[in-house]
Design a protein around this motif. Structure first.
Motif, short mmCIF file in Angstrom:
data_model
loop_
_atom_site.label_atom_id
_atom_site.label_comp_id
_atom_site.label_asym_id
_atom_site.label_seq_id
_atom_site.Cartn_x
_atom_site.Cartn_y
_atom_site.Cartn_z
N ARG A 160 0.84 -1.19 -0.11
CA ARG A 160 -0.09 -0.02 -0.03
C ARG A 160 0.97 1.12 -0.14
O ARG A 160 1.88 1.43 0.90
N THR A 161 0.76 2.15 -0.84
CA THR A 161 1.60 3.25 -0.85
C THR A 161 0.48 4.70 -0.70
O THR A 161 -0.68 4.48 -1.11
N SER A 162 1.11 5.57 -0.38
CA SER A 162 0.36 6.74 -0.29
C SER A 162 1.37 8.21 -0.32
O SER A 162 2.55 7.89 -0.11
N ALA A 163 0.89 9.12 -0.76
CA ALA A 163 1.97 10.12 -0.65
C ALA A 163 0.94 11.70 -0.61
O ALA A 163 -0.25 11.73 -0.96
N GLY A 164 1.75 12.63 0.09
CA GLY A 164 1.11 13.85 0.46
C GLY A 164 0.52 14.00 1.85
O GLY A 164 0.52 15.20 2.38
N TYR A 165 0.20 12.66 2.39
CA TYR A 165 -0.22 12.98 4.06
C TYR A 165 0.85 13.22 4.77
O TYR A 165 1.67 12.56 4.81
N GLY A 166 0.70 14.22 5.51
CA GLY A 166 1.78 14.46 6.63
C GLY A 166 2.17 13.66 7.81
O GLY A 166 3.09 13.54 8.35
N ASP A 167 1.13 12.86 8.32
CA ASP A 167 1.28 12.05 9.45
C ASP A 167 0.45 10.44 9.13
O ASP A 167 -0.16 10.55 8.21
N PHE A 168 1.02 9.67 10.17
CA PHE A 168 0.25 8.20 9.95
C PHE A 168 -1.28 8.41 9.97
O PHE A 168 -1.97 7.55 9.30
N ALA A 169 -1.56 9.01 10.86
CA ALA A 169 -3.29 9.15 11.12
C ALA A 169 -3.77 9.45 9.96
O ALA A 169 -4.62 8.90 9.49
N GLU A 170 -3.33 10.50 9.11
CA GLU A 170 -3.90 10.83 7.89
C GLU A 170 -3.60 9.97 6.98
O GLU A 170 -4.73 9.59 6.09
N THR A 171 -2.74 9.21 6.68
CA THR A 171 -2.31 8.31 5.82
C THR A 171 -3.38 7.01 6.08
O THR A 171 -3.84 6.46 4.98
N PHE A 172 -3.35 6.56 7.17
CA PHE A 172 -4.27 5.30 7.87
C PHE A 172 -5.81 5.81 7.15
O PHE A 172 -6.34 4.87 6.64
N SER A 173 -6.23 6.94 7.72
CA SER A 173 -7.53 7.35 7.35
C SER A 173 -7.86 7.21 5.73
O SER A 173 -8.64 6.76 5.21
N GLY A 174 -6.80 7.53 4.86
CA GLY A 174 -7.05 7.52 3.59
C GLY A 174 -7.00 6.18 3.12
O GLY A 174 -7.93 5.86 2.18
N TRP A 175 -6.16 5.31 3.62
CA TRP A 175 -6.11 3.76 3.23
C TRP A 175 -7.45 3.29 3.81
O TRP A 175 -8.14 2.49 3.00
N ARG A 176 -7.83 3.62 4.86
CA ARG A 176 -9.09 3.02 5.28
C ARG A 176 -10.19 3.35 4.65
O ARG A 176 -11.18 2.55 4.62
N ASN A 177 -10.47 4.65 4.15
CA ASN A 177 -11.62 5.01 3.24
C ASN A 177 -11.59 4.67 2.07
O ASN A 177 -12.44 4.88 0.81
N SER A 178 -10.37 3.95 1.43
CA SER A 178 -10.32 3.46 0.10
C SER A 178 -10.64 1.95 0.01
O SER A 178 -10.05 1.25 0.84
N PRO A 179 -11.80 1.81 -0.76
CA PRO A 179 -12.14 0.25 -0.83
C PRO A 179 -10.92 -0.71 -1.05
O PRO A 179 -10.75 -1.69 -0.40
#
Length: 155
Positions: A100-119
């Motif tokens: 799982r990858t992500s870019a642009g989120y400043g902290d893990f809580a934001e990153t996790f939230s993005g992952w969790r909200n993507s099916p």
């Protein structure tokens, strides 16, 4: 409304409660290990807490937890660093179960939230065959998104 149509809302609610439960005192603000901005000098991700949050989601989804793996952490960090330098999403090594990858989120809580909200990402986080995990984050101030995240899950 069918009961099964409430399942995604229930899972999202449980994940939100899991985030709150991991904070000091079981509620309120999240710990600094999850909310520390990774685009700051000396920033350090608390990988144990990050994987703990993933395990809360896995538990709420009826899936066994994963354990932190030093080798996967190293691989994830190397991939995150390359991702930050090139801007190209790393490819899944053939031996791994999930990336799982992500870019642009400043902290893990934001990153996790993005992952969790993507099916698709949420499905990866709750992959049943995964038993171990590693996470890496890299910051490149001259890059497009600044902060780059890589999560690896393996069996």
């Amino acid at each position: 409304m069918k009961l099964t149509s409430l399942a995604p809302l229930f899972a999202a609610g449980l994940a939100a409660l899991a985030l709150a439960a991991c904070s000091p005192g079981g509620g309120g603000a999240l710990s600094a290990g999850l909310t520390q901005r990774m685009d700051q000098p000396g920033a350090s991700l608390n990988t144990a807490e990050a994987i703990g949050i993933i395990n809360h989601l896995r538990g709420a989804s009826g899936v066994a937890p994963v354990t932190e793996d030093a080798g996967l952490n190293g691989s994830a960090q190397a991939l995150a660093t390359a991702y930050a330098k090139t801007g190209t999403t790393p490819k899944l090594p053939a031996t791994l179960v999930v990336i799982r990858t992500s870019a642009g989120y400043g902290d893990f809580a934001e990153t996790f939230s993005g992952w969790r909200n993507s099916p698709a990402d949420a499905a990866g986080l709750t992959e049943r065959s995964a038993t171990k995990a590693g996470i890496g984050v890299a910051y490149d101030p001259s890059s497009t998104y600044g902060v780059y995240w890589v999560l690896l899950l393996d069996d």
